[in-house]
Design a protein around this motif. Structure first.
Motif, PDB file in Angstrom:
ATOM      1  N   UNK A   1      36.606  32.107  41.331  1.00 37.36           N
ATOM      2  CA  UNK A   1      37.936  31.896  41.903  1.00 37.36           C
ATOM      3  C   UNK A   1      38.955  32.802  41.220  1.00 37.36           C
ATOM      4  N   UNK A   2      38.778  33.050  39.922  1.00 34.93           N
ATOM      5  CA  UNK A   2      39.742  33.878  39.191  1.00 34.93           C
ATOM      6  C   UNK A   2      39.840  35.279  39.781  1.00 34.93           C
ATOM      7  N   UNK A   3      38.718  35.799  40.245  1.00 41.12           N
ATOM      8  CA  UNK A   3      38.720  37.147  40.835  1.00 41.12           C
ATOM      9  C   UNK A   3      39.766  37.260  41.941  1.00 41.12           C
ATOM     10  N   UNK A   4      39.907  36.196  42.725  1.00 42.13           N
ATOM     11  CA  UNK A   4      40.839  36.249  43.859  1.00 42.13           C
ATOM     12  C   UNK A   4      42.264  35.869  43.459  1.00 42.13           C
ATOM     13  N   UNK A   5      42.411  35.171  42.334  1.00 42.36           N
ATOM     14  CA  UNK A   5      43.743  34.745  41.892  1.00 42.36           C
ATOM     15  C   UNK A   5      44.410  35.765  40.970  1.00 42.36           C
TER      16      UNK A   5
END
Length: 711
Positions: A442-446
């Motif tokens: 999820x961090x990749x997209x945030x």
């Protein structure tokens, strides 16, 4: 009689099978076995053989007898030529109803025979053979080894041809193709793209022509046959398919539709977007109106489902809403596109307003999420699409996003810590892929959104209070390990490398805006240690130059703040880092022949040319940070001398025409030169020995001139 009349009534099947088994047990030769099996053939094919009876038949004849039947070319007197072959296939179809037998090598090595039957002309009295083959292939597909064996042994082109021929059972060929593509899509397209494109061509043609419910049935079916981009966009047949699909979807979505009709159309459109972006939508007025309509419909669907979320309704609509997320992401990208845009400025403004309302609904929905729902892949899809919005649109919904930040950090942390397996839900994987059991990142997209937010006071304070820096440091370390575990060969920019670059951007913002946090939070000491060791490994790999620029600049900026840290006290890793940072800054420029004069001009080094737009600001910031570090680290001037930075810069500036050097570069060089000259007599002497006073005057470097003039 040698070939008894077969029982036709269901009540007689059991008795027939019983007689058949009795004869098989007592048979003295092949002819008696054949007679018994012809007797029971219809009962066997009826599919009502229980496991015990099937096993008794198998124990009586095994695989050897059906194999001999398949290759026999001498039918019994008065029987059709294919009698023995048909009987062999019936037996194999019977055996295949046992999953253990269906995966047996004796069945798998018959796959070429099954393919031959599908490709042979089918007379009316041969249809039972085709049915048996489809039963065998369906059973093989359901086994562990089956899909790979089917692909490698040529079943995909056989099924494609069987479907295109439109003969008996062609609908079953299509069903089997769907099943194969679901589990081995990449391999199927890699081996048999022309045949699969021929099927897609027929389906897309049928889709365009259909004017009844078939059109909506094809909307459901077509996504299974849409591959990732190359076969579609690099092939004229693929391009024609895309054209037909566009026209068909324009017809559908331009009409008044019920919910059950619109949903498959939106999912098909999303599948096409995932396969080839917006390339399938033609430029011009019709294309721009269609694209705007598509994004508009997606936003309406998202709002209807999420603004007043009813759990049952949301559950039922997850797949179509996730498809709408894909269309919204495309909308964001098209609103940003400046080169050859599909949308006009007015359309862009309208779509941004519409998408803002839809993202408001996404935020509202995420605020209702309960702890026990966090593993739901739909939550991941919702966070991902919101990340895409946050990455580009920084002014709208700021209050709502700030209120959601604690949830987003907690959610990203949970997935990172647990490494929860990704579930293949549309948006994450609308087009099915193999091997999707990777952790959901999820961090990749945030991260891009966080990069914007850390530049502003309120969201930055929330991110810090929620522990984002520590999480991002752990994430950076994990992503670094992923990157270094891969091949060092040049490759397209990976999501791992992109994530590392963006994480550096977040940390750079924190270093600039919250230096006290960097000083007191042990997270940054740990990060500093990682950066010191990373840069010397990265710099020699020129395909990682942008990441190296990020690491070098971040490390230099942090070193100014953490000068007292143990890891920076003339340790080997610190010296190697600064040596690498100096080389990165030094190697960016070179002298080359000026086409407008006889002299030399300053130019980018060839290795830096393609990435200079991405690293120019980092380079300038790095030079500024290096100048600030000189007075803090007494051993740094010696490192600069060892790297031969001073002679190289002196020679460069004395050789090129001053007019070819930007004022920003002159300022950057002067800042470092002045600090080195002040900190070290040896450095000052090197500059003077290279006619430093002369070229300092030429470039208007007054501060350097003054420094060199002082005793």
């Amino acid at each position: 009689p040698p070939f008894p009349t077969m029982a036709s009534e269901s009540g007689d099947r059991h008795a027939t099978l019983k007689r058949c088994l009795g004869v098989l047990r007592d048979a003295r030769d092949d002819s008696e076995q054949v007679a018994a099996l012809l007797l029971g053939r219809k009962a066997v094919r009826a599919g009502e053989v229980d496991a015990r009876t099937r096993r008794q038949i198998f124990d009586a004849i095994g695989f050897t007898f059906p194999t001999r039947l398949l290759i026999s070319r001498q039918p019994p007197a008065g029987c059709p030529p294919h009698t023995f072959r048909a009987l062999g296939l019936t037996l194999l179809a019977c055996f295949c109803t046992d999953p253990e037998l269906a995966g047996h090598s004796q069945i798998l090595n018959k796959i070429p025979t099954f393919n031959d039957v599908l490709l042979s002309p089918c007379d009316p009295d041969c249809t039972s053979m085709v049915d048996d083959v489809y039963q065998c292939l369906s059973a093989v597909l359901a086994t562990a080894r089956g899909p790979k064996e089917l692909v490698t042994k040529g079943t995909v082109p056989a099924l494609c041809q069987a479907y295109l021929n439109g003969g008996h059972g062609s609908d079953r060929a299509l069903t089997l193709l769907v099943g194969l593509l679901a589990v081995a899509e990449a391999k199927c397209w890699q081996r048999d793209a022309p045949q699969l494109l021929a099927v897609l061509s027929k389906l897309s043609s049928d889709f365009l022509k259909a004017e009844d419910m078939t059109k909506f049935e094809l909307c459901e079916l077509l996504p299974h046959f849409i591959p990732l981009s190359p076969p579609l966009t690099e092939n004229s047949q693929g391009s024609e398919c895309l054209c037909r699909l566009y026209k068909g979807l324009a017809d559908v979505l331009g009409s008044k539709l019920s919910q059950s009709q619109r949903d498959p159309a939106l999912k098909l459109a999303a599948c096409l977007v995932q396969a080839c972006g917006a390339e399938w939508i033609p430029a011009g007025s019709a294309g721009s109106k269609f694209l705007a309509l598509l994004v508009n419909l997606a936003c309406v669907e998202v709002r209807l489902t999420l603004e007043e979320p009813d759990p049952v309704e949301v559950e039922r609509k997850k797949e179509v809403v996730t498809a709408c997320y894909v269309l919204m992401e495309m909308g964001i990208q098209e609103c940003l596109r400046e080169e050859n845009p599909l949308l006009e400025t007015v359309q862009k403004m309208q779509l941004i307003r519409i998408m803002e309302e839809a993202f408001g609904a996404v935020i509202f929905y995420l605020r209702q999420v309960k702890q026990e729902e966090l593993q739901d892949p739909f939550i991941f899809a919702s966070v991902r699409v919101l990340g895409a919005w946050m990455a580009e649109e920084t002014s709208s919904l700021k209050q709502e996003i700030c209120e959601l930040l604690p949830f987003l950090i907690d959610y990203a942390r949970r997935l990172f810590k647990e490494g929860s397996p990704a579930v293949s839900l549309p948006q994450a994987e609308l087009v099915s892929t193999e091997g999707s059991a990777l952790p959901q990142d999820a961090l990749r997209f945030l991260l891009p959104g966080f990069c914007h937010l850390t530049a502003e006071d309120r969201p930055r304070d929330i991110l810090i209070s929620e522990g984002a820096p520590a999480l991002l440091c752990e994430y950076f370390l994990q992503q670094w390990e992923v990157l270094t575990s891969k091949s060092t060969a040049p490759a397209p920019l990976t999501s791992t490398e992109m994530s590392l670059q963006t994480t550096c951007g977040v940390f750079l913002n924190l270093v600039v805006t919250a230096p006290d946090l960097v000083r007191r939070d042990k997270t940054f000491s740990s990060l500093m240690d990682v950066l010191l060791k990373s840069l010397p490994l990265l710099l020699p790999q020129k395909h990682h130059l942008v990441l190296a620029a990020n690491v070098a600049t971040l490390g230099l900026m942090m070193a100014r703040i953490l000068a007292g840290s143990a890891v920076l006290q003339a340790t080997q890793s610190a010296k190697e880092f600064f040596g690498a940072a100096i080389r990165f800054l030094l190697q960016a420029h070179t002298a080359h022949a000026d086409p407008n004069s006889d002299g030399l001009a300053l130019a980018m080094s060839p290795a830096y040319v393609s990435t200079w737009d991405d690293i120019r600001e980092l380079w300038l910031l790095g030079m500024q940070a290096l100048a600030g570090c000189v007075s803090l680290f007494p051993w740094l001037p010696h490192a600069a001398l060892q790297a031969r930075w001073l002679p190289a810069v002196s020679q460069l500036l004395s050789r090129v025409a001053p007019a070819s050097v930007d004022f920003e570069l002159i300022t950057a060089f002067q800042a470092v030169l002045v600090e080195l000259a002040r900190a070290s007599k040896q450095c000052r002497d090197v500059i003077l020995s290279h006619r430093g006073t002369e070229w300092a005057n030429l470039y208007g470097m007054a501060a350097l001139e003054q420094c060199l003039a002082e005793q």
